[in-house]
Design a protein around this motif. Structure first.
Motif, PDB file in Angstrom:
ATOM      1  N   HIS A 105       0.421  -1.815  -0.297  1.00  0.00           N
ATOM      2  CA  HIS A 105      -0.009  -0.258   0.032  1.00  0.00           C
ATOM      3  C   HIS A 105       0.729   1.362  -0.299  1.00  0.00           C
ATOM      4  O   HIS A 105       0.312   2.161  -0.252  1.00  0.00           O
ATOM      5  CB  HIS A 105      -1.155   0.166   1.351  1.00  0.00           C
ATOM      6  N   GLU A 106       1.939   1.385   0.235  1.00  0.00           N
ATOM      7  CA  GLU A 106       3.113   2.333   0.333  1.00  0.00           C
ATOM      8  C   GLU A 106       3.639   2.805  -1.401  1.00  0.00           C
ATOM      9  O   GLU A 106       3.439   3.739  -1.144  1.00  0.00           O
ATOM     10  CB  GLU A 106       3.811   2.445   1.366  1.00  0.00           C
ATOM     11  N   VAL A 107       3.833   1.512  -1.846  1.00  0.00           N
ATOM     12  CA  VAL A 107       4.613   1.904  -2.987  1.00  0.00           C
ATOM     13  C   VAL A 107       4.135   1.270  -4.082  1.00  0.00           C
ATOM     14  O   VAL A 107       4.290   1.551  -5.190  1.00  0.00           O
ATOM     15  CB  VAL A 107       6.105   1.033  -2.052  1.00  0.00           C
ATOM     16  N   GLY A 108       3.077   0.651  -4.138  1.00  0.00           N
ATOM     17  CA  GLY A 108       1.878  -0.073  -4.888  1.00  0.00           C
ATOM     18  C   GLY A 108       2.733  -0.661  -6.011  1.00  0.00           C
ATOM     19  O   GLY A 108       3.344  -1.767  -4.908  1.00  0.00           O
ATOM     20  N   GLY A 109       2.176  -1.833  -6.884  1.00  0.00           N
ATOM     21  CA  GLY A 109       2.680  -2.624  -7.460  1.00  0.00           C
ATOM     22  C   GLY A 109       1.619  -3.182  -8.284  1.00  0.00           C
ATOM     23  O   GLY A 109       1.490  -2.857  -9.549  1.00  0.00           O
ATOM     24  N   ALA A 115      -4.536   1.715  -6.859  1.00  0.00           N
ATOM     25  CA  ALA A 115      -5.412   2.254  -6.194  1.00  0.00           C
ATOM     26  C   ALA A 115      -5.526   2.255  -4.709  1.00  0.00           C
ATOM     27  O   ALA A 115      -5.289   4.086  -4.111  1.00  0.00           O
ATOM     28  CB  ALA A 115      -6.389   1.771  -6.560  1.00  0.00           C
ATOM     29  N   LEU A 116      -5.402   0.962  -3.902  1.00  0.00           N
ATOM     30  CA  LEU A 116      -5.715   1.717  -2.454  1.00  0.00           C
ATOM     31  C   LEU A 116      -3.767   2.457  -1.760  1.00  0.00           C
ATOM     32  O   LEU A 116      -4.241   3.590  -0.740  1.00  0.00           O
ATOM     33  CB  LEU A 116      -4.658   0.603  -1.512  1.00  0.00           C
ATOM     34  N   MET A 117      -2.999   2.602  -2.664  1.00  0.00           N
ATOM     35  CA  MET A 117      -1.380   3.664  -2.651  1.00  0.00           C
ATOM     36  C   MET A 117      -2.206   4.813  -2.737  1.00  0.00           C
ATOM     37  O   MET A 117      -1.505   5.695  -1.644  1.00  0.00           O
ATOM     38  CB  MET A 117      -0.475   3.698  -3.091  1.00  0.00           C
ATOM     39  N   ASP A 118      -3.511   5.173  -4.217  1.00  0.00           N
ATOM     40  CA  ASP A 118      -3.408   6.363  -3.668  1.00  0.00           C
ATOM     41  C   ASP A 118      -4.419   7.411  -3.069  1.00  0.00           C
ATOM     42  O   ASP A 118      -4.458   8.143  -2.902  1.00  0.00           O
ATOM     43  CB  ASP A 118      -4.215   6.464  -5.740  1.00  0.00           C
ATOM     44  N   ALA A 119      -5.724   6.392  -2.695  1.00  0.00           N
ATOM     45  CA  ALA A 119      -6.660   6.544  -1.984  1.00  0.00           C
ATOM     46  C   ALA A 119      -5.964   6.789  -0.307  1.00  0.00           C
ATOM     47  O   ALA A 119      -6.069   8.187   0.597  1.00  0.00           O
ATOM     48  CB  ALA A 119      -7.345   5.255  -2.047  1.00  0.00           C
ATOM     49  N   TYR A 153       2.286  12.793  -2.937  1.00  0.00           N
ATOM     50  CA  TYR A 153       1.247  13.200  -3.600  1.00  0.00           C
ATOM     51  C   TYR A 153       2.365  12.330  -4.781  1.00  0.00           C
ATOM     52  O   TYR A 153       1.315  12.466  -6.221  1.00  0.00           O
ATOM     53  CB  TYR A 153       2.098  16.025  -3.383  1.00  0.00           C
ATOM     54  N   ASN A 154       3.305  12.574  -4.788  1.00  0.00           N
ATOM     55  CA  ASN A 154       4.011  12.628  -5.925  1.00  0.00           C
ATOM     56  C   ASN A 154       3.660  10.734  -6.738  1.00  0.00           C
ATOM     57  O   ASN A 154       4.073  10.271  -7.666  1.00  0.00           O
ATOM     58  CB  ASN A 154       5.955  12.659  -6.102  1.00  0.00           C
ATOM     59  N   ARG A 155       4.002  10.244  -5.728  1.00  0.00           N
ATOM     60  CA  ARG A 155       3.728   8.956  -5.367  1.00  0.00           C
ATOM     61  C   ARG A 155       1.861   8.358  -6.303  1.00  0.00           C
ATOM     62  O   ARG A 155       1.891   7.099  -6.637  1.00  0.00           O
ATOM     63  CB  ARG A 155       3.819   7.814  -4.197  1.00  0.00           C
ATOM     64  N   ILE A 156       0.591   8.950  -6.146  1.00  0.00           N
ATOM     65  CA  ILE A 156      -0.066   8.995  -6.668  1.00  0.00           C
ATOM     66  C   ILE A 156       0.096   8.982  -8.398  1.00  0.00           C
ATOM     67  O   ILE A 156       0.398   9.148  -9.297  1.00  0.00           O
ATOM     68  CB  ILE A 156      -1.391   9.928  -6.185  1.00  0.00           C
ATOM     69  N   ASN A 157      -0.833   8.032  -8.869  1.00  0.00           N
ATOM     70  CA  ASN A 157      -0.647   7.479  -9.958  1.00  0.00           C
ATOM     71  C   ASN A 157      -1.855   8.340 -10.760  1.00  0.00           C
ATOM     72  O   ASN A 157      -1.950   8.557 -11.665  1.00  0.00           O
ATOM     73  CB  ASN A 157      -1.095   5.784  -9.903  1.00  0.00           C
ATOM     74  N   SER A 158      -2.902   8.137 -10.517  1.00  0.00           N
ATOM     75  CA  SER A 158      -4.033   7.823 -11.004  1.00  0.00           C
ATOM     76  C   SER A 158      -4.876   9.697 -10.907  1.00  0.00           C
ATOM     77  O   SER A 158      -4.046   9.819  -9.675  1.00  0.00           O
ATOM     78  CB  SER A 158      -5.554   7.591 -10.042  1.00  0.00           C
ATOM     79  N   ALA A 167      -5.274  20.647  -3.842  1.00  0.00           N
ATOM     80  CA  ALA A 167      -5.188  21.721  -2.666  1.00  0.00           C
ATOM     81  C   ALA A 167      -4.828  21.814  -1.423  1.00  0.00           C
ATOM     82  O   ALA A 167      -4.185  21.763  -1.201  1.00  0.00           O
ATOM     83  CB  ALA A 167      -6.712  21.741  -2.951  1.00  0.00           C
ATOM     84  N   ASN A 168      -4.698  20.252  -1.388  1.00  0.00           N
ATOM     85  CA  ASN A 168      -4.327  19.846  -0.044  1.00  0.00           C
ATOM     86  C   ASN A 168      -2.651  19.752   0.157  1.00  0.00           C
ATOM     87  O   ASN A 168      -2.589  20.241   0.715  1.00  0.00           O
ATOM     88  CB  ASN A 168      -5.467  18.565   0.688  1.00  0.00           C
ATOM     89  N   TYR A 169      -2.361  19.042  -0.490  1.00  0.00           N
ATOM     90  CA  TYR A 169      -1.080  19.568  -0.952  1.00  0.00           C
ATOM     91  C   TYR A 169      -0.168  20.802  -1.067  1.00  0.00           C
ATOM     92  O   TYR A 169       0.799  21.024  -0.569  1.00  0.00           O
ATOM     93  CB  TYR A 169      -0.696  18.359  -1.899  1.00  0.00           C
TER      94      TYR A 169
END
Length: 180
Positions: A105-109, A115-119, A153-158, A167-169
């Motif tokens: 959930h921290e690094v994706g896969g 999607a869990l990482m992004d959420a 912020y930068n790890r978000i894929n979607s 906005a929060n970032y």
């Protein structure tokens, strides 16, 4: 009580009722992956359980971006939840799914882990960024917190999640700059 409700109770007790981040992670996971099952919701709600049940010998300050720290956090949380679900009588497929999701959930896969990482990131910006800026930055260092905000912020894929977090970032990055 179903597994999700039992998880909500377990996580709530472990985090002493501070559950806004977990509630918002489930919300955003549902937005990003509408076909969620109970296992997805359990994983989203419990993804950070390792933080609450961490070995007391672990130092209080985290090296947020250290790959070994992240691996221990993810895998530890996956094991805690597998044990919890097994104790509650969950089937092997549910246990495997929850463990799989939390384990990255921290690094994706894969797409579901991403999607869990992004959420998690969108929820972090909504519910945890303020605490990092106002409470952790003065004691742990502004640069360390800035790195954490940028990384989350930068790890978000979607693109949808990136827009939801923007906005929060920007707000908490600007607030951090003012406090330096």
């Amino acid at each position: 009580m179903n597994l999700y409700e039992q998880t909500v109770e377990f996580v709530g007790e472990a985090f002493k009722g501070k559950v806004a981040h977990f509630e918002r992670t489930v919300f955003w996971y549902e937005q990003l992956l509408p076909q969620l099952t109970e296992a997805h919701r359990v994983a989203a709600y419990a993804h950070d359980i390792e933080r609450a049940l961490r070995d007391k010998n672990t130092p209080d300050t985290e090296n947020y971006l250290d790959p070994e720290f992240l691996k221990r956090h993810q895998e530890g949380g996956a094991k805690i939840m597998a044990d919890f679900l097994r104790e509650k009588g969950a089937d092997d497929m549910t246990i495997d799914k929850v463990s799989h999701l939390i384990s990255k959930h921290e690094v994706g896969g894969d797409a579901e882990q991403d999607a869990l990482m992004d959420a998690d990131s969108v929820s972090f910006m909504e519910t945890n960024a303020e605490m990092f800026v106002t409470k952790k930055a003065p004691t742990e260092g502004y640069e360390k917190v800035k790195e954490k905000l940028d990384w989350m912020y930068n790890r978000i894929n979607s693109p949808e999640a990136k827009e939801a977090a923007r906005a929060n970032y920007e707000r908490w990055s600007a607030e951090l700059e003012k406090l330096k």
